[in-house]
Design an enzyme around this catalytic site. Structure first.
Site, mmCIF file in Angstrom:
data_model
loop_
_atom_site.group_PDB
_atom_site.id
_atom_site.type_symbol
_atom_site.label_atom_id
_atom_site.label_comp_id
_atom_site.label_asym_id
_atom_site.label_seq_id
_atom_site.Cartn_x
_atom_site.Cartn_y
_atom_site.Cartn_z
ATOM 1 N N LYS A 117 0.857 -1.598 -0.314
ATOM 2 C CA LYS A 117 0.255 -0.515 -0.155
ATOM 3 C C LYS A 117 0.697 1.539 -0.293
ATOM 4 O O LYS A 117 0.963 2.652 -0.801
ATOM 5 C CB LYS A 117 -1.148 0.309 1.042
ATOM 6 C CG LYS A 117 -2.063 0.560 0.433
ATOM 7 C CD LYS A 117 -2.947 0.638 2.071
ATOM 8 C CE LYS A 117 -4.366 1.258 2.237
ATOM 9 N NZ LYS A 117 -4.424 1.573 3.861
ATOM 10 N N GLU A 201 -3.414 7.970 8.391
ATOM 11 C CA GLU A 201 -4.367 8.981 7.555
ATOM 12 C C GLU A 201 -5.664 9.709 8.126
ATOM 13 O O GLU A 201 -5.661 9.204 9.017
ATOM 14 C CB GLU A 201 -4.275 7.493 7.099
ATOM 15 C CG GLU A 201 -3.769 7.367 5.201
ATOM 16 C CD GLU A 201 -4.310 6.267 4.892
ATOM 17 O OE1 GLU A 201 -4.211 5.475 4.142
ATOM 18 O OE2 GLU A 201 -5.620 5.871 5.279
ATOM 19 N N HIS A 236 -16.657 -4.772 6.446
ATOM 20 C CA HIS A 236 -15.384 -4.898 5.299
ATOM 21 C C HIS A 236 -15.813 -5.975 3.831
ATOM 22 O O HIS A 236 -14.838 -5.667 2.631
ATOM 23 C CB HIS A 236 -14.204 -5.109 5.398
ATOM 24 C CG HIS A 236 -13.778 -4.180 6.636
ATOM 25 N ND1 HIS A 236 -14.369 -2.588 6.911
ATOM 26 C CD2 HIS A 236 -13.581 -3.897 7.692
ATOM 27 C CE1 HIS A 236 -13.687 -1.258 6.834
ATOM 28 N NE2 HIS A 236 -13.281 -2.906 8.433
ATOM 29 N N ARG A 293 -7.451 -7.353 -10.560
ATOM 30 C CA ARG A 293 -7.756 -9.172 -10.690
ATOM 31 C C ARG A 293 -9.362 -8.823 -11.400
ATOM 32 O O ARG A 293 -9.911 -8.061 -11.903
ATOM 33 C CB ARG A 293 -8.007 -10.101 -9.846
ATOM 34 C CG ARG A 293 -8.618 -8.667 -8.808
ATOM 35 C CD ARG A 293 -8.659 -9.914 -7.505
ATOM 36 N NE ARG A 293 -8.569 -9.326 -6.171
ATOM 37 C CZ ARG A 293 -10.265 -8.933 -5.761
ATOM 38 N NH1 ARG A 293 -11.226 -8.946 -6.887
ATOM 39 N NH2 ARG A 293 -10.405 -8.535 -4.999
#
Lengths: 502, 161
Positions: A117, A201, A236, A293
């Site tokens: 990330k 963040e 999630h 993907r």
């Protein structure tokens, strides 16, 4: 098309979906199966099928050596990984290429670059793709984090640089609590990943999950197929997806599409991929990650664009240029996908394992069902407990929602608990109808979304007794004159071998 | 004939008999119906109760009856009969681990009385949680699963008596 035979390194509905694309393109489809999947639908539909080991994914669907053995022995010239399993494993993509086969997906470099990330952030920032405001420095002390948090603005999220999975994450609203959160997260990160580095963040509280489907060929063309709104999530896990997103204005849609194309170009992306953003009702959006993907929810994009993403994946892999330009791609009408899981919403959404005694998918205008199971199949503990994806298309969002209600009402799944009543309650909720579901909505409104068990209608009770009445009569009759098992008067489909008094 | 089922922990009873003309006579509490019934090819019945028509899909596994009407599912169980008990004891593998995994939580103690369907142990494998539930009401005789322990497929977790 210079591809002639494809190994499908997957199972379930996505293997079935890929087989369908292969057949239309004249590519022979080679399936693989674990011990518990020998009679699975993807095995039945494939041109050839080979066993690859025990049910545990590590022994079979994740076993690179066995998959490559099958690909070579059966004479395949390409491999499609589907989603999950090895689809985002750089080493598998590389091994396929090293074996002289074509990989139907992005190159191993793009998979690696988007997989870490912090690396992905560093790469796409120069391309002008908006990132969540954050702070990252390997040698930062607590004072540097405190200063950075003020700059970013509270609330902030403390995250581990060395890994994910929710470990090392702290959300901090109160500046006084930041030092304590840093200490706790550092300890957890060290313990979980052997790496105490942290980064900050901005924490966006009412976020929407909006993603852009991109396609890139090997001739320098990268374009997008508009957005999917995937904010309806439970822990999630996406459960309902739609396109268009009720949040986006035409202007925001255009900007997000352009940003997604830039992100893909920044890593030299080819084939189909998805750039995930979080978006705010105020019109800001930030890069979250790129999925290298095919996505579970790709059908909603296929419905509104009229394009077949899986067939395009094969064309791109075969070296063909994309047969259209950005301006040729249109988004028409509205599509919604519901994921039907064998799970019990009343019991913490735990997988409800067991046998699907009867599965009758809905049908009708504008209804598509992607499923890898059939009546009699078991929901295995080893794999994702998704039974089917029901996708509907209609001219407007309101019409599509009504069509989805009707489709779910016509879906018959007997033998296992499913999330269908929960999905219906979500679709009927005023917040969903208003198009205002954010990523925390389902988890915070769970109690509104679990309808009471309805009382037993007399018709259902009568039907149960009718089945037993005729079963008893059959068993009571002289065996020699008893009707055969498939006699039409016995409506019970007896999936087990148990016979009363037999 | 009288039929009795469990539905959501409640006992429901009806009387159902076939008439000489092929229709059925059903009595549920103080409600009486004349029922026309056509079996469906895919399992289940098309029912006509007066002017109202219902399509009820059905399937059976052991002593459990699964029904689907207007998109709503109902599960009935036939209360213990000798055959049902035999069936259940034959399929009593519920309290063993169905796959290798880790014991995430043990929700009962030895000596506890448990209800049918109550979750006893939670296993985790392949990032999924699997609940191990009591197949019948009873008492926890022995508890062999410990939190944090890794168990093999088929390993006994709980003994219920």
């Amino acid at each position: 098309m210079n591809l002639t035979k494809c190994l499908i390194a997957n199972r379930g509905e996505i293997a079935v979906r890929i087989i369908r694309a292969c057949r239309e393109l004249g590519i022979r489809a080679v399936a693989v199966y674990s011990d518990v999947d020998a009679n699975a639908r993807h095995v039945q539909l494939a041109d050839e099928a080979y066993p690859i080991g025990a049910a545990s994914p590590a022994a079979s669907y994740l076993n690179v050596a066995k998959l490559l053995d099958v690909a070579r022995a059966s004479g395949c010239d390409c491999v499609h990984p589907g989603y999950g399993f090895l689809s985002e494993a750089e080493h598998f993509a590389q091994a396929v290429l090293d074996a002289g086969l074509t990989w139907v997906g992005p190159g191993p470099d793009a998979i690696r670059l988007m997989g870490v990330k912090t690396e992905a952030r560093a790469l796409i920032q120069p391309a002008g793709v908006p990132l969540v405001p954050g702070f990252q420095a390997d040698d930062a002390d607590d004072n540097a984090f405190v200063d950075a948090a003020v700059r970013i603005g509270y609330p902030v999220m403390v995250k581990a640089a060395g890994g994910g999975g929710g470990k090392g994450i702290r959300v901090v609203y109160d500046p006084a609590k930041l030092p304590e959160a840093l200490a706790g997260a550092r300890h957890e990160a060290q313990h979980a990943f052997g790496d105490p580095r942290l980064f900050l963040e901005k924490y966006i509280e009412t976020a929407r999950h909006v993603e852009i489907q991109v396609l890139a060929d090997g001739h320098g063309h990268t374009l997008h197929l508009f957005e999917r709104e995937c904010s309806a999530q439970r822990r999630h896990q996406k459960i309902v997806e739609e396109s268009p997103s009720p949040l986006l204005t035409p202007e925001l849609r255009q900007r997000m599409g352009a940003a997604a194309v830039e992100a893909a170009r920044a890593v030299g992306y080819t084939n189909a991929g998805t750039v995930e953003f979080i978006a705010t009702p105020g019109g800001d959006f930030y890069f979250l990650e790129m999925n290298t993907r095919l996505q579970v929810e790709h059908p909603v994009t296929e419905m509104v664009t009229g394009l077949d993403i899986v067939k395009l994946q094969f064309r791109i892999a075969a070296g063909e240029p994309l047969p259209f330009a950005q301006d040729d791609v249109r988004q028409r009408g509205h599509a919604i996908e519901c994921r039907i899981y064998a799970e019990d919403p009343r019991n913490g959404f735990l997988p409800a394992i067991g046998r699907v005694l009867k599965f009758t998918p809905p049908e009708g205008p504008g209804i598509r069902v992607d499923s890898g199971i059939q009546s009699g199949d078991s929901i295995s503990l080893h794999y994702d407990p998704m039974i089917a994806k029901v996708i509907v298309y209609d001219a407007s969002r309101e019409a599509a929602i009504n069509r989805m209600h009707e489709a779910l009402n016509r879906t018959v799944i007997l033998g296992t608990t499913t999330n269908i009543p929960f999905l219906r309650a979500l679709l009927a909720h005023p917040t969903f109808l208003a198009g205002e579901v954010d990523t925390r909505f389902v988890d915070t409104h769970l109690n509104d979304l679990l309808p009471d068990t309805p009382p037993l209608p007399d018709a259902a009770l009568i039907a149960a007794a009718l089945g037993d009445l005729h079963q008893n009569q059959r068993v009571g009759a002289n065996r020699r004159f008893a009707p055969p098992d498939n006699d039409a008067v016995s409506p019970w489909s007896r999936a087990d071998r148990f016979r009363t008094g037999g | 004939m009288i039929f009795t089922y469990d539905h959501n922990g409640q006992t429901v009873t009806l009387t159902l008999d076939q008439q000489p003309d092929g229709s059925y006579h059903a009595v549920i509490g103080d409600r009486t119906y004349t029922v026309q019934a056509q079996p469906l090819n895919e399992g289940g019945w098309l029912l006509a109760l007066g002017r109202q028509r219902f399509v009820v899909y059905s399937a059976v596994e052991g002593n459990t009856r699964f029904l689907s009407l207007e998109g709503q599912d109902y599960t009935l169980t036939v209360p213990d009969t000798r055959a049902a008990r035999r069936q259940r004891s034959a399929g009593g593998g519920d309290l063993t681990a169905q796959m290798p995994g880790q014991v995430v939580d043990v929700l009962v103690n030895e000596g506890d009385t448990v209800e049918r369907g109550q979750t006893l142990v939670i296993l985790e494998a392949m990032k999924m949680e699997i609940r191990v539930a009591a197949p019948a009401a009873g008492r926890v005789k022995r508890l062999l699963a410990r939190k944090g322990e890794v168990v093999e497929r088929g390993q006994l977790l709980v003994e219920i008596e």
